[in-house]
Design a protein around this motif. Sequence first.
Motif, PDB file in Angstrom:
ATOM      1  N   VAL A   1     -10.168   2.553   1.682  1.00 16.77           N
ATOM      2  CA  VAL A   1     -10.772   1.211   2.343  1.00 16.77           C
ATOM      3  C   VAL A   1     -11.174   0.190   1.293  1.00 16.77           C
ATOM      4  O   VAL A   1     -11.051  -1.076   1.589  1.00 16.77           O
ATOM      5  N   ALA A   2     -11.455   0.802   0.002  1.00 16.92           N
ATOM      6  CA  ALA A   2     -12.047  -0.162  -0.930  1.00 16.92           C
ATOM      7  C   ALA A   2     -10.895  -1.114  -1.618  1.00 16.92           C
ATOM      8  O   ALA A   2     -11.157  -2.204  -1.627  1.00 16.92           O
ATOM      9  N   VAL A   3      -9.858  -0.418  -1.744  1.00 12.06           N
ATOM     10  CA  VAL A   3      -8.791  -1.017  -2.464  1.00 12.06           C
ATOM     11  C   VAL A   3      -8.197  -2.421  -1.874  1.00 12.06           C
ATOM     12  O   VAL A   3      -8.176  -3.479  -2.510  1.00 12.06           O
ATOM     13  N   PRO A   4      -7.834  -2.193  -0.598  1.00 10.77           N
ATOM     14  CA  PRO A   4      -7.597  -3.657  -0.036  1.00 10.77           C
ATOM     15  C   PRO A   4      -8.425  -4.702  -0.151  1.00 10.77           C
ATOM     16  O   PRO A   4      -8.297  -5.835  -0.240  1.00 10.77           O
ATOM     17  N   LYS A   5      -9.839  -4.325   0.141  1.00  9.32           N
ATOM     18  CA  LYS A   5     -10.953  -5.332   0.221  1.00  9.32           C
ATOM     19  C   LYS A   5     -10.925  -5.872  -1.184  1.00  9.32           C
ATOM     20  O   LYS A   5     -11.319  -7.165  -1.287  1.00  9.32           O
TER      21      LYS A   5
ATOM     22  N   ILE B   1       2.950   8.102   7.766  1.00  5.83           N
ATOM     23  CA  ILE B   1       3.970   9.482   7.735  1.00  5.83           C
ATOM     24  C   ILE B   1       3.839   9.854   6.006  1.00  5.83           C
ATOM     25  O   ILE B   1       3.320  11.115   5.934  1.00  5.83           O
ATOM     26  N   ILE B   2       3.581   9.000   5.106  1.00  4.16           N
ATOM     27  CA  ILE B   2       3.399   9.239   3.759  1.00  4.16           C
ATOM     28  C   ILE B   2       1.902  10.113   3.573  1.00  4.16           C
ATOM     29  O   ILE B   2       1.681  11.304   3.059  1.00  4.16           O
ATOM     30  N   ALA B   3       0.854   9.530   4.097  1.00  6.14           N
ATOM     31  CA  ALA B   3      -0.506   9.958   4.347  1.00  6.14           C
ATOM     32  C   ALA B   3      -0.402  11.356   4.959  1.00  6.14           C
ATOM     33  O   ALA B   3      -1.343  12.166   4.513  1.00  6.14           O
ATOM     34  N   VAL B   4       0.151  11.476   6.012  1.00  2.00           N
ATOM     35  CA  VAL B   4       0.256  12.893   6.541  1.00  2.00           C
ATOM     36  C   VAL B   4       0.709  14.109   5.595  1.00  2.00           C
ATOM     37  O   VAL B   4       0.146  14.915   5.489  1.00  2.00           O
ATOM     38  N   PHE B   5       1.807  13.751   4.764  1.00  3.39           N
ATOM     39  CA  PHE B   5       2.049  14.723   3.624  1.00  3.39           C
ATOM     40  C   PHE B   5       0.960  14.666   2.407  1.00  3.39           C
ATOM     41  O   PHE B   5       0.983  15.765   1.831  1.00  3.39           O
TER      42      PHE B   5
ATOM     43  N   TRP C   1       0.770  -1.345  -0.081  1.00  2.06           N
ATOM     44  CA  TRP C   1       0.090   0.067  -0.076  1.00  2.06           C
ATOM     45  C   TRP C   1       0.905   1.328   0.085  1.00  2.06           C
ATOM     46  O   TRP C   1       0.470   2.104  -0.350  1.00  2.06           O
ATOM     47  N   GLU C   2       1.939   1.083   0.647  1.00  2.00           N
ATOM     48  CA  GLU C   2       3.011   2.448   0.668  1.00  2.00           C
ATOM     49  C   GLU C   2       3.269   3.000  -0.557  1.00  2.00           C
ATOM     50  O   GLU C   2       3.467   4.161  -0.896  1.00  2.00           O
ATOM     51  N   TRP C   3       3.634   1.953  -1.779  1.00  2.00           N
ATOM     52  CA  TRP C   3       3.923   2.481  -2.992  1.00  2.00           C
ATOM     53  C   TRP C   3       2.625   3.199  -3.618  1.00  2.00           C
ATOM     54  O   TRP C   3       2.744   4.055  -4.473  1.00  2.00           O
TER      55      TRP C   3
ATOM     56  N   GLY D   1      -3.160   6.030   5.560  1.00  2.00           N
ATOM     57  CA  GLY D   1      -2.110   5.450   5.606  1.00  2.00           C
ATOM     58  C   GLY D   1      -1.949   3.946   5.892  1.00  2.00           C
ATOM     59  O   GLY D   1      -0.757   3.214   5.689  1.00  2.00           O
ATOM     60  N   GLY D   2      -3.143   3.352   5.630  1.00  2.00           N
ATOM     61  CA  GLY D   2      -3.095   2.048   5.882  1.00  2.00           C
ATOM     62  C   GLY D   2      -3.346   1.424   7.344  1.00  2.00           C
ATOM     63  O   GLY D   2      -3.411  -0.112   7.515  1.00  2.00           O
ATOM     64  N   ILE D   3      -3.734   2.035   8.316  1.00  2.00           N
ATOM     65  CA  ILE D   3      -4.065   1.462   9.570  1.00  2.00           C
ATOM     66  C   ILE D   3      -5.452   1.071   9.361  1.00  2.00           C
ATOM     67  O   ILE D   3      -6.406   1.664   9.121  1.00  2.00           O
ATOM     68  N   SER D   4      -5.476  -0.169   9.815  1.00  2.00           N
ATOM     69  CA  SER D   4      -6.922  -0.842   9.483  1.00  2.00           C
ATOM     70  C   SER D   4      -7.875  -0.719  10.715  1.00  2.00           C
ATOM     71  O   SER D   4      -7.395  -0.418  12.043  1.00  2.00           O
ATOM     72  N   THR D   5      -8.939  -0.128  10.314  1.00  2.00           N
ATOM     73  CA  THR D   5     -10.065   0.175  11.549  1.00  2.00           C
ATOM     74  C   THR D   5     -10.294  -1.219  12.495  1.00  2.00           C
ATOM     75  O   THR D   5     -10.916  -1.000  13.365  1.00  2.00           O
ATOM     76  N   ALA D   6     -10.043  -2.316  11.630  1.00  2.12           N
ATOM     77  CA  ALA D   6     -10.588  -3.593  12.562  1.00  2.12           C
ATOM     78  C   ALA D   6      -9.468  -4.142  13.250  1.00  2.12           C
ATOM     79  O   ALA D   6      -9.620  -5.075  14.041  1.00  2.12           O
TER      80      ALA D   6
END
Length: 342
Positions: A325-329, A290-294, A31-33, A275-280
């Motif tokens: 949320v949608a892409v990982p699913k 960190i990338i999502a912050v920027f 996901w980071e890429w 940033g990819g932190i799962s709500t589950a």
Amino acid sequence: MEHKPVVKEEYIKRQLVSSKPFSIKSFFLQWEWMLVIILAIVLLVNASLSPYFLSGSSLRDGTMVFLDKAYIVFPMALIMILRDIDISVGSTVALSSVVMATLYNSLGIPMEMAIVICLLVGCLCGFLNGLLIVKFKELSAVIITLGTMILYRGIAYIILEDQASGNFPEWFKLLGWGYINGIPIILIGFIIVAIVFTLLLHRTTFGRQVYAIGNNPTASKFSGVQIDKIKIIVFTLTGLMAAITALFLASRMGSTRPNIATGYELDVIAMAALGGISTAGGKGRMLGTIIAVFIVGYLQYGLGLINISSQTLLIIIGLLLIFAVAVPKVKVANLLKRKGSS
């Protein structure tokens, strides 16, 4: 015979270590890429909209505008990995700054001492959140922190009413607008905090326990992990980071009032989720956060240069969150489909 739970490091490691061999394809599908690509698009779009955006000084000074709230993203990531949430962080920022300003301006307490008390107030707010969550397990963290969100901001209004309080010392203003060797102080602080929290989550037993709790709270409990203690520590850290945000925000604004940092909790949660932190719970890495912050920060800063409305910004950030949320699913669904057909 009395059963004694034993902390099993092997169990905790099993929650984190993948048995799959290294794959170049899997590495570049992380996901980071995708976040790096999104960040590049944000920078290019902003550069096309404003000729003043894509310069070293603009990119550097832009961090002063959005990095104050980014300090809260790191402990929020830990909270979300634990399967919890904290929507009181904006109110904690307000209360901490109001207490600091009141102590300095109304009671004549030295600014250095007022700053220390500001940090202690933030820690106390976070500690109270954690304590209530572990004591009242039947209530969700959303309900508890909703209550404390109202409580903390209400106390701030009682202290300062609807007035502003400023007149801070000149050296305090450097916290939000100052430089060290040409680098903004707030950016230096962000880098230090980012390194600390990255090491804490990915290189310590504490971080492995956070992941283990998020993956399987029941198994973690019977493996001897002190779930309640870890949650209190994480929420207290969140309060501390909210107080640090209060310092930078008050310094940058030159004053404070009870309604500052309204909506910060949504921005912080959005950054962590993007940033990819799962709500589950149990998933996510600090690098993506960190990338999502920027991404969110430069999106707000760049579009602000051309006076794009805040409503448009909310729409764009909302679309990014839906995408995140949608892409990982979709990836998981495709993987299961391939396994089913094989």
